[in-house]
Design an enzyme around this catalytic site. Structure first.
Site, PDB file in Angstrom:
ATOM      1  CB  SER A 227      -2.609  -0.266   8.247  1.00 40.42           C
ATOM      2  OG  SER A 227      -3.702  -1.144   8.097  1.00 40.42           O
ATOM      3  CB  CYS A 282       2.777   5.367   2.799  1.00 40.27           C
ATOM      4  SG  CYS A 282       3.482   5.396   1.161  1.00 40.27           S
ATOM      5  CD  GLU A 384       0.892   5.019   8.973  1.00 40.53           C
ATOM      6  OE1 GLU A 384       0.145   4.022   9.111  1.00 40.53           O
ATOM      7  OE2 GLU A 384       1.472   5.304   7.915  1.00 40.53           O
TER       8      GLU A 384
HETATM    9  P1  NAD Z   1      -6.012  -0.313   5.454  1.00 39.48           P
HETATM   10  O1  NAD Z   1      -4.976  -1.279   5.908  1.00 39.48           O
HETATM   11  O2  NAD Z   1      -7.121   0.022   6.383  1.00 39.48           O
HETATM   12  O3  NAD Z   1      -6.730  -0.856   4.116  1.00 39.48           O
HETATM   13  C1  NAD Z   1      -6.003  -1.285   2.998  1.00 39.48           C
HETATM   14  C2  NAD Z   1      -6.794  -2.340   2.253  1.00 39.48           C
HETATM   15  O4  NAD Z   1      -6.978  -3.470   3.107  1.00 39.48           O
HETATM   16  C3  NAD Z   1      -8.172  -1.880   1.817  1.00 39.48           C
HETATM   17  O5  NAD Z   1      -8.417  -2.343   0.514  1.00 39.48           O
HETATM   18  C4  NAD Z   1      -9.099  -2.524   2.829  1.00 39.48           C
HETATM   19  O6  NAD Z   1     -10.357  -2.832   2.299  1.00 39.48           O
HETATM   20  C5  NAD Z   1      -8.363  -3.789   3.212  1.00 39.48           C
HETATM   21  N1  NAD Z   1      -8.609  -4.193   4.604  1.00 39.48           N
HETATM   22  C6  NAD Z   1      -8.884  -3.388   5.659  1.00 39.48           C
HETATM   23  N2  NAD Z   1      -9.045  -4.105   6.774  1.00 39.48           N
HETATM   24  C7  NAD Z   1      -8.868  -5.401   6.430  1.00 39.48           C
HETATM   25  C8  NAD Z   1      -8.888  -6.630   7.171  1.00 39.48           C
HETATM   26  N3  NAD Z   1      -9.126  -6.650   8.477  1.00 39.48           N
HETATM   27  N4  NAD Z   1      -8.650  -7.772   6.496  1.00 39.48           N
HETATM   28  C9  NAD Z   1      -8.394  -7.756   5.178  1.00 39.48           C
HETATM   29  N5  NAD Z   1      -8.359  -6.622   4.437  1.00 39.48           N
HETATM   30  C10 NAD Z   1      -8.584  -5.459   5.057  1.00 39.48           C
HETATM   31  O7  NAD Z   1      -5.236   1.004   4.986  1.00 39.48           O
HETATM   32  P2  NAD Z   1      -5.847   2.412   4.532  1.00 39.48           P
HETATM   33  O8  NAD Z   1      -6.372   3.112   5.733  1.00 39.48           O
HETATM   34  O9  NAD Z   1      -6.717   2.252   3.359  1.00 39.48           O
HETATM   35  O10 NAD Z   1      -4.510   3.147   4.026  1.00 39.48           O
HETATM   36  C11 NAD Z   1      -3.628   3.805   4.878  1.00 39.48           C
HETATM   37  C12 NAD Z   1      -2.458   2.928   5.281  1.00 39.48           C
HETATM   38  O11 NAD Z   1      -1.770   2.472   4.119  1.00 39.48           O
HETATM   39  C13 NAD Z   1      -1.417   3.669   6.092  1.00 39.48           C
HETATM   40  O12 NAD Z   1      -0.937   2.814   7.096  1.00 39.48           O
HETATM   41  C14 NAD Z   1      -0.325   3.978   5.076  1.00 39.48           C
HETATM   42  O13 NAD Z   1       0.965   4.169   5.628  1.00 39.48           O
HETATM   43  C15 NAD Z   1      -0.368   2.742   4.263  1.00 39.48           C
HETATM   44  N6  NAD Z   1       0.232   2.947   2.948  1.00 39.48           N
HETATM   45  C16 NAD Z   1       1.440   2.354   2.711  1.00 39.48           C
HETATM   46  C17 NAD Z   1       2.058   2.550   1.499  1.00 39.48           C
HETATM   47  C18 NAD Z   1       3.376   1.891   1.218  1.00 39.48           C
HETATM   48  O14 NAD Z   1       3.755   1.835   0.056  1.00 39.48           O
HETATM   49  N7  NAD Z   1       4.088   1.405   2.213  1.00 39.48           N
HETATM   50  C19 NAD Z   1       1.445   3.340   0.516  1.00 39.48           C
HETATM   51  C20 NAD Z   1       0.208   3.922   0.790  1.00 39.48           C
HETATM   52  C21 NAD Z   1      -0.393   3.707   2.012  1.00 39.48           C
END
Ligand code: NAD
Length: 499
Positions: A227, A282, A384
């Site tokens: 995210s 995404c 989103e």
């Molecule tokens: P997320 O941001 O919650 O987690 C992603 C990663 O970050 C995980 O490995 C998680 O453990 C880590 N994380 C979570 N909170 C954290 C924090 N406070 N500090 C440090 N690390 C932390 O995302 P998600 O829910 O796993 O995935 C969905 C999101 O990913 C959506 O927003 C989607 O649009 C995005 N996404 C983007 C793409 C792209 O290429 N732009 C591709 C796939 C998914």
């Protein structure tokens, strides 16, 4: 008793020692199926030190030998495709055919990375000055790290790990704690394919592990996908610690439907791209922008009928269009957003809340939802949702339709449906997003082009996969050389120029 997962360090699975665990659910039943260890700072440190140690020998192997490991890995994954997809579906909730696509799109980048002997070729200028030749080489960075989201637990780790290790780096993966089993299995298959232990380590964990990665002295580069707020945090923290970073964030992908578009084709595209994988992509289309009232009215009529007919099933139901959401929290978040949309005055034509799957009442299932008359000032437009919810924003004309994705804070993907080549070309040139589809709803570029969004969808300057990935995972060294010719020129105190 829930199954206990591990980390993967030094070529084998190792138990967690921090004492902290996260729950991994079966989204089809709502039950906890496994506990994933959440690494401490010391466990991350041990994994990165092990990766740094392994990297030196790996980098010394010639690129063809490294490519052969990737080729063998491709074969092993193809042989195991069914069980990889089922394992993935059982933790994520997406359907098995969709899970196969998740693995396959990852493997396509492994195929690209297997061309590494060619991709690493440097540049050479003969006679750049008298007797002077200049050449450049691409050398590995050392240890790269990947922090990946839940929604593509095979594809995104492979998008990062394959080019990183092909370039001669070692790689430490911190996958999503929601669905860590496929990344662990992929690491095992890499070892079976001949990858030396330690070149790919998997450390499970949450923010503690991520922060340990961001400050670890052995890590040279960080790739993040997730995210946007976290992407921005990772980008700035990694940079502050002297690491290069590429961080990809959230999205709000629009699809413009021009009055001359093939409407049935556009509806098919919207249904697949809006609701496939329960909207947890995404590159999902979450905003439909019909141009002109007649187009909007016809589109909304057709869409309403189709959304009402969506088939929601378990991940293993072959007739299902999509499965459950990943967690109870994700389900609640999407439910709340639908409530927000109603309060904001959008017209909820199909309401997916309250959907129950018979026999799976505790699973995280949700029906498809459709909003009409959504406007840019609404939160359901700006934020989103990441669920099976499509918003229709009616645009009066082409210029208004072009402005919507261009002015949105996210800039991942966008699509235009039209039969007019001139309109499509104009749109592709002017729209302010990173990836554009012309009569293609989900324009995820193929492996040998690059993937990346703009604005709050991407932080950093190099995209994922394709040629950019080779640039991201290497550093360029440039050599200027002259061999003694017997001619003595004496000392020079001015900067050399090519006069
Ligand atoms: P997320 O941001 O919650 O987690 C992603 C990663 O970050 C995980 O490995 C998680 O453990 C880590 N994380 C979570 N909170 C954290 C924090 N406070 N500090 C440090 N690390 C932390 O995302 P998600 O829910 O796993 O995935 C969905 C999101 O990913 C959506 O927003 C989607 O649009 C995005 N996404 C983007 C793409 C792209 O290429 N732009 C591709 C796939 C998914």
């Amino acid at each position: 008793m829930a199954n206990e997962l591990e980390h993967f360090i030094g070529g084998k699975r190792v138990a967690g020692t921090s004492g902290a665990y996260g729950d991994v659910f079966d989204p089809n039943t709502g039950r906890v199926q496994s506990r994933v260890p959440l690494a401490s700072v010391e466990e991350v440190r041990a994994a990165t030190a092990n990766a740094a140690e392994a990297q030196r020998e790996w980098a010394a192997q010639n690129p063809q030998k490294r490519a052969r490991v990737l080729m063998k890995f491709l074969q092993l994954c193809q042989d195991e495709m069914d069980s990889l997809a089922r394992l993935l579906a059982s933790e994520h909730g997406k359907t098995v055919p969709d899970a196969k696509g998740d693995v396959q799109r990852g493997l396509e980048v492994v195929e690209f990375a297997a061309g590494i002997p060619h991709l690493l070729k440097g540049e050479y200028s003969e006679g750049a000055g008298t007797g002077i030749d200049v050449y450049s080489m691409r050398q590995p960075l050392g240890v790269a790290a990947g922090i990946t989201p839940f929604n593509f637990p095979a594809m995104i780790p492979l998008w990062q790990a394959a080019p990183a290790i092909a370039c001669g780096n070692s790689f430490v993966l911190k996958p999503s704690e929601r669905d860590p089993s496929v990344p662990l299995r992929l690491a095992e298959l890499f070892i079976e394919a001949g990858l030396p232990p330690g070149v790919l380590n998997v450390v499970n964990g949450d923010k503690t592990a991520v922060d340990a990665v961001l400050t670890d002295p052995d890590i040279d580069a960080v790739g993040f996908v997730g995210s946007s707020d976290i992407a921005e945090y990772i980008y700035s923290t990694a940079a502050a610690h002297g690491k290069r970073a590429q961080c990809f964030g959230g999205a709000k992908n629009h699809m413009i439907i021009m009055p001359d578009a093939d409407l049935d084709g556009a509806v098919d595209a919207l249904i697949g791209a809006g609701y496939g994988s329960a909207g947890e992509r995404c590159m999902a289309i979450s905003v439909a922008v019909p141009v002109g009232e007649p187009t909007a009215n016809a589109l909304v009529d057709k869409l309403t009928e189709r959304v009402e007919q969506l088939r929601i099933g378990t991940s293993f139901d072959e007739s299902a269009d999509f499965g459950p959401l990943v967690t109870r929290e994700a389900h609640q978040k999407v439910t709340d957003y639908i409530g927000v949309g109603v309060e904001e005055g959008a017209e909820l034509l199909v309401d997916g809340r309250g959907y129950r799957k018979e026999g799976h009442e505790d699973g995280f299932f949700m029906g498809g939802s459709l909003f009409d008359h959504v406007t840019p000032d609404m939160r359901i437009y700006q934020e989103e949702i990441f669920g099976p919810v499509l918003s229709v924003v009616r645009a009066a004309d082409y210029e208004e339709a072009l402005r919507l994705p261009s002015e949105h804070e996210y800039g991942n993907g966008v699509a235009i449906f039209t039969r007019d080549g001139d309109t499509a070309r104009e749109f592709a040139g002017r729209v302010d997003t990173g990836m554009v589809g012309i009569n293609v709803p989900i324009p995820v570029p193929i492996a040998y082009h690059t993937f990346g969004g703009w604005k709050r969808s991407g932080f950093g300057d190099l995209n994922q996969h394709g040629p950019d990935s080779i640039r991201f995972y290497t550093q360029t060294k440039t050599v200027t050389s002259r061999w003694p010719s017997g001619r003595k020129e004496g000392a020079s105190f001015s900067i050399p120029t090519m006069d």
